[in-house]
Each structure stands twice: as structure tokens, then as C-alpha cells.
Design a protein around this motif. Structure first.
Motif, PDB file in Angstrom:
ATOM      1  N   SER A  98       0.913  -1.411   0.025  1.00 40.64           N
ATOM      2  CA  SER A  98       0.044   0.215  -0.070  1.00 40.64           C
ATOM      3  C   SER A  98       0.984   1.142  -0.039  1.00 40.64           C
ATOM      4  O   SER A  98       2.013   1.302   0.409  1.00 40.64           O
ATOM      5  CB  SER A  98      -1.031  -0.035   1.337  1.00 40.64           C
ATOM      6  OG  SER A  98      -0.201   0.085   2.316  1.00 40.64           O
ATOM      7  N   THR A  99       0.290   2.323  -0.277  1.00 42.94           N
ATOM      8  CA  THR A  99       0.878   3.763  -0.401  1.00 42.94           C
ATOM      9  C   THR A  99       1.136   4.242   1.185  1.00 42.94           C
ATOM     10  O   THR A  99       0.324   3.613   1.996  1.00 42.94           O
ATOM     11  CB  THR A  99       0.468   4.785  -1.371  1.00 42.94           C
ATOM     12  OG1 THR A  99      -0.916   5.023  -0.550  1.00 42.94           O
ATOM     13  CG2 THR A  99       0.069   4.147  -2.754  1.00 42.94           C
TER      14      THR A  99
ATOM     15  N   GLU B  18      -4.616   2.310   4.378  1.00 45.24           N
ATOM     16  CA  GLU B  18      -5.101   0.792   4.915  1.00 45.24           C
ATOM     17  C   GLU B  18      -6.587   0.647   4.573  1.00 45.24           C
ATOM     18  O   GLU B  18      -7.409   1.431   4.494  1.00 45.24           O
ATOM     19  CB  GLU B  18      -4.443   0.665   6.290  1.00 45.24           C
ATOM     20  CG  GLU B  18      -5.487   1.585   7.341  1.00 45.24           C
ATOM     21  CD  GLU B  18      -5.349   2.868   7.194  1.00 45.24           C
ATOM     22  OE1 GLU B  18      -6.024   3.886   7.858  1.00 45.24           O
ATOM     23  OE2 GLU B  18      -4.047   3.337   6.668  1.00 45.24           O
ATOM     24  N   THR B  19      -6.988  -0.883   4.666  1.00 43.23           N
ATOM     25  CA  THR B  19      -8.259  -1.343   4.517  1.00 43.23           C
ATOM     26  C   THR B  19      -8.325  -2.536   5.567  1.00 43.23           C
ATOM     27  O   THR B  19      -7.401  -3.355   5.520  1.00 43.23           O
ATOM     28  CB  THR B  19      -8.806  -1.628   3.183  1.00 43.23           C
ATOM     29  OG1 THR B  19     -10.071  -2.104   3.240  1.00 43.23           O
ATOM     30  CG2 THR B  19      -7.977  -2.622   2.393  1.00 43.23           C
ATOM     31  N   ASP B  20      -9.457  -2.781   6.006  1.00 45.84           N
ATOM     32  CA  ASP B  20      -9.851  -3.792   6.929  1.00 45.84           C
ATOM     33  C   ASP B  20     -10.631  -4.894   6.158  1.00 45.84           C
ATOM     34  O   ASP B  20     -11.150  -6.049   6.418  1.00 45.84           O
ATOM     35  CB  ASP B  20     -10.606  -3.678   8.147  1.00 45.84           C
ATOM     36  CG  ASP B  20      -9.868  -2.804   9.251  1.00 45.84           C
ATOM     37  OD1 ASP B  20      -8.570  -2.955   9.010  1.00 45.84           O
ATOM     38  OD2 ASP B  20     -10.202  -1.720   9.833  1.00 45.84           O
TER      39      ASP B  20
ATOM     40  N   GLY C 250      -6.637 -10.464   2.123  1.00 46.36           N
ATOM     41  CA  GLY C 250      -7.054  -9.957   3.418  1.00 46.36           C
ATOM     42  C   GLY C 250      -6.672  -8.490   3.669  1.00 46.36           C
ATOM     43  O   GLY C 250      -6.174  -7.993   2.784  1.00 46.36           O
ATOM     44  N   SER C 251      -7.027  -7.736   4.706  1.00 40.28           N
ATOM     45  CA  SER C 251      -6.612  -6.648   5.176  1.00 40.28           C
ATOM     46  C   SER C 251      -5.304  -6.312   5.028  1.00 40.28           C
ATOM     47  O   SER C 251      -4.313  -6.896   4.989  1.00 40.28           O
ATOM     48  CB  SER C 251      -7.003  -6.139   6.519  1.00 40.28           C
ATOM     49  OG  SER C 251      -6.407  -6.889   7.394  1.00 40.28           O
TER      50      SER C 251
ATOM     51  N   THR D 118       3.404  -4.199   3.467  1.00 44.09           N
ATOM     52  CA  THR D 118       3.448  -5.221   2.482  1.00 44.09           C
ATOM     53  C   THR D 118       2.661  -6.269   2.963  1.00 44.09           C
ATOM     54  O   THR D 118       2.993  -6.884   4.041  1.00 44.09           O
ATOM     55  CB  THR D 118       4.584  -5.524   1.790  1.00 44.09           C
ATOM     56  OG1 THR D 118       5.434  -4.301   1.561  1.00 44.09           O
ATOM     57  CG2 THR D 118       4.779  -6.714   0.826  1.00 44.09           C
ATOM     58  N   GLY D 119       1.754  -6.863   2.145  1.00 43.27           N
ATOM     59  CA  GLY D 119       0.969  -8.171   2.491  1.00 43.27           C
ATOM     60  C   GLY D 119       1.337  -9.303   1.675  1.00 43.27           C
ATOM     61  O   GLY D 119       1.607  -8.795   0.499  1.00 43.27           O
ATOM     62  N   TYR D 120       0.953 -10.528   1.958  1.00 40.11           N
ATOM     63  CA  TYR D 120       1.346 -11.657   1.005  1.00 40.11           C
ATOM     64  C   TYR D 120       0.104 -12.501   1.076  1.00 40.11           C
ATOM     65  O   TYR D 120      -0.302 -12.943   2.259  1.00 40.11           O
ATOM     66  CB  TYR D 120       2.814 -12.366   1.501  1.00 40.11           C
ATOM     67  CG  TYR D 120       3.865 -11.415   1.558  1.00 40.11           C
ATOM     68  CD1 TYR D 120       4.521 -11.370   0.236  1.00 40.11           C
ATOM     69  CD2 TYR D 120       4.257 -10.962   2.618  1.00 40.11           C
ATOM     70  CE1 TYR D 120       5.649 -10.697   0.510  1.00 40.11           C
ATOM     71  CE2 TYR D 120       5.363 -10.371   2.680  1.00 40.11           C
ATOM     72  CZ  TYR D 120       6.109 -10.008   1.388  1.00 40.11           C
ATOM     73  OH  TYR D 120       7.176  -9.217   1.595  1.00 40.11           O
TER      74      TYR D 120
END
Length: 635
Positions: A30-31, A37-39, A59-60, A66-68
Motif C-alpha cells: 500500500s501507499t 489501509e483497509t480492513d 485480506g486487510s 506489504t502483505g502476502y
């Protein structure tokens, strides 16, 4: 996550049915800007070139994180065509910086795709990207002028080497703070429409002018770079577009206007306009002015606003003797400016404006990039809704007296009725709707010319000036107000002394000016009249009533108004004969209008109280004389 990423030690998984599945990882970053952010769940459609698709739920994700998402696919080696990111309802939004798709079970990044995003995604605003996707990055420097920062939403886009603007998208940031504040330098990101660095010739900016502080003063753009998608890597490629700094010095204040800045001086679209207001009495204005720039081909900038009070500088503009400058980056490649149009909204307590000149100079990187076009104005800009057209001195000097330019700027032509027929026809064929001409001698306008104006949808403003170059009066003929043209119209107006009968009908202690129109009878149209009263008559803002006097001497009220700061009254007529201007009682302390006016036959001025006193004295004398005669007769 390094270059030796290993998702799993095996290349495939076996399902119960014996089907082989390949492990993959979807990586989202995300920036860092606010509310990134988001849930809620983010969805990704991964589409291969053969049309097969995998839909992955993610997911959120937090701000600047950084998410994977690990998943298995029956596609052994996805040959990516494109990716689509979206959410399941419009209430959910997420600001994504980049996305990567990584094939697992390898000791290197063969088969990894990374695509720059820099977009806000939602259900109604999905993002689609591929290996052709590119994002531009630029450092935006906000000036330190008063009120230079903005709360508005800014969008940017690119201009290709053919000069085409390829649309704009909202800019994104990778820092979590307020942006575009006074003195700040912010790195902004926006879509570059799949171009390569050498295919970008310029940039456009738009503002939605929202928020409490809508204006924005952009001082410069620098470190222009292009971020491109890569295969077999986890970081987008970066190429310099223009590593230096481009001075802009531009207020972004007009809603949704595409301010355009080119990377080459030969293609500049920015101009500096210098407005010089005369030192004549009351030459300054409180009105909002707008100007439109044209080249010889008739291409225009569109209307450029110059707000008097609500301008970002926070000070009054176009005051007596002022020189005010305005930079403007047009959305078209106009080149040399040959003529301009000016309009006023005729607002404020001092609405009329007398500019001496307007200079238009092409700019690039903060410096002059070409010859200055000089437009000598030296006339009152006063009619709301009327377009005043002026041609540059260079253009006029290079064209003959037969040109439309010379005709519409014929300030000293006295007998425009005798212009050759072909010149009038060319004037009627011009794209300009509003025509104006300035005269010194009284003249008539022919039925034939009025008919041509009507047939061609042209409006004509005829203004009369005296030998001292002082404005006297004007006639405005609008095509839409010409109903049944009956004949030629003599436009001469003179002042005559009001008679006692008329003054008696008006009554009260009022100054009266009687205007005699040489034209009599029905005009077959409605004409706008603007007349400057003699010096010392009336005060700015003083009310007045206009009366029409018929052939029997009876008066009928036709309109009321307020005296302008230049001492003018305005009204409309459908017939000739005489009209009387009756001024209301002046307010204490109101400034008298002292603009000089040319001499006219008779004073044309009288006071109803003086006339009534004189009439009373005459009446009393008649009564006394009559009584004396009666007494004498009785004796």
C-alpha cells in the motif's frame, strides 16, 4: 524479501484426484498516504494470455505495509496477460502502490511479475495492469507565497511527442502526512498510460478546486522518472524522464483546466500576461476579468479567469496605474498569440476598467521563450456579457487595412458604413461573435448592415469618443434583439434643456438631464444605450430613473438604475425621440462623478426644484398681472 525468495521446497502439490497444483504468492504494497489501509477484502483476478483466470482474495492491508497471499493454482506457469484489483463494495477503498505475482518453488525470481499501481481501488474503480503498465513520478515543489498550499484534489497526466494529452489520474504519495503545503516538496505518482520515457513530451495538471484552500501555487517540477513493470523481479524499473528542475511558477486555480507544461522550450504552452491599468481617473476596476488567447488559426486557450478579490495573491488587482502579471499554462500548442478577447462581469462598486495594454510572452522554465505580443487597448471595458477583441501590434502591422483585424480594431474610422462590401462580408464570416468599433463623429448604421448582423448572429458595439478621447456614449446592437428592422438608424445623441412640463411631471428636488435622439420612431429592434453624464452631475452609486417622452410631451418610466463610477447610465430603447435621466437625491458624503465630458448643444441639465420655483414665480407674476388687469377692468 530478497532475490533468493523461496516459497516452497517443492514445485507442485498433489490433490486427492492426482491433479498437480503450483504454489504462488501475491504480494501487495500500500501507499503511505492517509487512509491507505483497509480492513476489507481485496480481490485480484489474475488472467493469463490463454484466457485462464485465477481469482485470489487478499485480506486487510495497513498503510505503507506489504502483505502476502499464498495460493495454489492448476496453472503450472502463469503467462501473465493482466491483473485486475478491486473490492466488493464502494464503501471499501484501498490505495495500492505495487503488486507482484511470484511463482513458488524456485531459488530465483524467474516467473515473478511486478507492476507499479499507485491507484485507489474500489468496486466502481477497479485497477487493471499489465507488463506494459507505467507510472510517472515527479517531485512537486509548492511555493512559499501566501495561501500557496492547497486542499484540492490534484490529477496529472502525460503529453506524448505528438502533442496529445492522454488523460489524467489522481496523484498518489508514498508518505503519510499532509501534502502540497506551502514550501513542501512532495513526490507524486500517476499513470503514464504505458509510454516509454522517450515518448513523454510534457505533463498536464488538473485541480478539482475542492477544500477550504483551493488555489495551489506550483513553483517547480523536478526528478521526473518513469516506473515500469518488470518480469523476473520484485522492484519496478526506473528511468529518468527529465532529471533536472522545470520552473513553473503557476497558480492552479481553475477547476478541471488542463494546465500543460512541456519539457522542451520549442513546445512551450505557458504564457505570462501583463495587464497595465491606465492612470486615468477611475480606470481601476473591482470586476472579475477573463481573457482568451488566440493564434492565427483561430485556436484558443479557453477563458482564463482573473479574479479581482478571490485571487490567490490576496490583494486587489487592476487598480489605477497597476501592472498585474498572470502566468497561464494552456492546454493547447498555440504558438504565437495574434489576438485576444476580454470580458468583464461588470461587478463591484467600480465595475468599468480602462486598461492601457496587455502583453503576452511565451514562457519556459521560468524565462521568456519567445517574442512578446503587444496589445494596445486604451478603451473602457464595461459591457457585461460582451466580448472585446484586440489584435497584436505585430499582426496589425503585417496585414492590410482590408483585414478583419483592422476592421474590428478600427478605432478612428468614422464612416464604417462606406467600407467595401467584401470587407463587411469577411467580417460577417469571422468566428468572432461580438464586434466593436470606436467613432468620433455621429453616424448612421444602415438597414442593410443591421440585417447582416442579424442574419449572421453578430453583435455590434458602437462607441463614441470626443476629441479629447473621452467616452461619450455607446450603442449595443444584439442579433437576438433585432425583430423587424425598419430602416437606417441615426445614432447621434445630444443634450437639450429639459422643458418645464417634463420637469413638472417628474417632481421632487432632482437633477435632470434630457437626451435628444436624432432617430425618431420605432427602431424595429431593441438597442442598449450607455451614456456618460456631464462632469459633476451625480455621484457614484446614486440612483436614477429613465423616462421616455412621447410626441405629446408625456413621460413614461422605463427603468431605474445606479450611476456607475464613470458617471454612466444604462438603459434599452425600442424607439427614438427624447429620454430624460432623473437623479435621486444624493447620499451624504457620496463622491461626485467628475469625469470630463464633451460639450453638447445646450446644457441639457436642470433641477426640478429650480424649475418648479421658476414656474411658481412665473405663475405668481401671471396671477398678479391678471389681478391687476381684472381690477383695471372693474374700475
Amino acid at each position: 524479501m530478497g532475490s533468493n525468495l523461496v516459497i516452497d521446497t517443492v514445485t507442485t502439490f498433489e490433490t486427492g484426484s492426482g491433479e498437480a497444483l503450483t504454489p504462488y504468492v501475491l504480494k501487495l504494497t500500500s501507499t503511505g498516504e492517509g487512509n491507505a489501509e483497509t480492513d476489507e477484502t481485496i480481490y485480484a483476478d489474475i488472467v493469463a494470455k490463454d484466457g485462464t483466470k485465477e481469482t485470489v482474495t487478499f485480506g486487510s492491508i495497513g498503510s505503507k505495509t506489504t502483505g502476502y497471499k499464498f495460493f495454489k493454482s492448476s496453472i503450472a506457469n502463469i503467462d501473465l496477460d493482466h491483473l485486475v484489483l478491486y473490492m466488493n463494495n464502494n464503501a471499501d477503498k484501498s490505495k495500492i502502490k505495487s503488486v507482484s505475482l511470484i511463482r513458488g518453488g524456485t531459488s530465483n525470481l524467474n516467473g515473478a511479475y511486478t507492476i507499479p499501481v499507485y491507484a485507489e481501488i474500489s468496486q466502481s474503480n477497479p485497477w487493471t495492469g499489465s507488463l506494459d503498465s507505467t507510472v510517472a513520478a515527479v517531485d512537486l515543489k509548492t511555493s512559499t507565497q501566501d495561501n500557496s498550499g492547497t486542499d484540492s484534489g490534484i490529477a496529472m497526466g502525460v503529453v506524448n511527442t505528438s502533442g496529445q494529452s492522454l488523460g489524467t489520474t489522481p496523484i498518489r504519495f508514498d508518505t503519510d502526512r499532509n501534502h502540497l503545503e506551502s514550501g513542501d516538496t512532495d513526490t507524486a505518482y500517476f499513470s503514464a498510460s504505458g509510454l516509454t520515457a522517450d515518448a513523454i513530451a510534457g505533463f498536464t495538471l488538473k485541480s478539482d478546486t475542492g477544500g477550504d484552500n483551493s488555489g495551489w501555487s506550483l513553483e517547480s517540477m523536478s526528478n521526473l522518472k518513469l516506473l515500469a513493470a518488470v518480469r523476473d523481479g520484485l522492484s519496478e524499473s526506473v528511468t529518468d524522464i527529465a532529471p533536472g528542475s522545470l520552473q513553473t511558477n503557476q497558480w492552479i486555480i481553475q477547476r478541471d483546466y488542463a494546465y500543460t507544461f512541456m519539457l522542451s522550450t520549442a513546445q512551450t504552452r505557458q504564457y505570462q500576461m501583463d495587464f497595465k491599468t491606465s492612470t486615468k481617473k477611475d480606470a481601476g476596476t473591482d470586476s472579475d476579468i477573463q481573457i482568451c488567447l488566440y493564434n492565427a488559426a483561430g485556436e484558443s486557450s479557453g477563458w482564463i479567469q482573473q479574479w479581482h478579490y478571490n485571487n490567490p495573491s490576496g490583494r486587489d488587482l487592476n487598480e489605477k496605474g497597476d501592472v498585474n502579471s498572470l502566468n497561464f499554462a494552456t492546454d493547447k500548442d498555440l504558438g504565437e498569440i495574434t489576438h485576444i478577447e476580454i470580458q468583464t462581469d461588470d461587478s463591484g462598486s467600480h465595475s468599468d476598467w480602462y486598461p492601457e495594454y496587455v502583453h503576452v510572452t511565451p514562457l519556459w522554465n521560468g524565462a521568456a521563450a519567445g517574442e512578446t505580443a503587444v496589445f494596445n487597448i486604451n478603451k473602457w471595458i464595461e459591457e457585461s456579457g460582451f466580448t472585446y477583441t484586440f489584435y497584436s501590434e505585430k499582426y496589425l502591422a503585417g496585414n492590410s487595412q482590408d483585414t478583419i483585424a483592422q476592421l474590428t480594431n478600427a478605432c478612428n474610422i468614422n464612416l464604417f458604413e462606406h467600407l467595401r462590401e467584401d470587407i463587411i462580408d469577411r467580417l460577417m464570416a469571422a468566428t468572432t461573435t461580438d464586434l466593436h468599433i470606436r467613432l468620433k463623429n455621429h453616424d448612421s448604421i444602415s438597414k442593410e448592415l443591421l440585417q447582416k448582423l442579424k442574419d449572421n448572429g453578430k453583435n455590434l458595439l458602437v462607441e463614441y469618443y470626443d476629441d479629447a478621447e473621452e467616452y461619450r456614449y455607446g450603442w449595443l446592437f444584439r442579433a437576438e434583439d433585432m425583430t423587424d428592422i425598419t430602416g437606417d438608424i441615426n445614432m447621434a445623441i445630444t443634450e437639450v434643456t429639459p422643458d418645464a412640463t417634463a420637469l413638472g411631471q417628474i417632481g421632487g428636488d432632482r437633477q435632470v438631464v434630457q437626451l435628444h435622439f436624432a432617430q425618431s420612431g420605432d427602431l424595429g429592434l431593441t438597442a442598449g444605450i450607455r451614456y456618460r453624464l456631464p462632469s459633476g452631475i451625480g455621484a457614484e452609486g446614486q440612483g436614477y430613473t429613465i423616462y421616455h417622452q412621447n410626441d405629446n410631451g408625456r413621460l413614461s418610466e422605463i427603468t431605474t438604475g445606479m450611476l456607475s463610477d464613470t458617471g454612466c447610465v444604462a438603459f434599452s430603447i425600442t424607439g427614438g425621440s427624447d429620454y430624460l435621466v432623473a437623479l435621486d437625491a444624493a447620499q451624504p458624503g457620496a463622491p461626485a462623478v467628475t469625469k470630463p465630458a464633451a460639450a453638447a448643444p445646450g446644457t441639457g441639465i436642470a433641477s426640478t426644484s429650480t424649475a418648479m420655483i421658476a414656474a411658481a414665480i412665473i405663475g405668481l407674476a401671471v396671477l398678479i398681472l391678471g389681478a391687476a388687469v381684472l381690477v383695471k377692468r372693474r374700475r
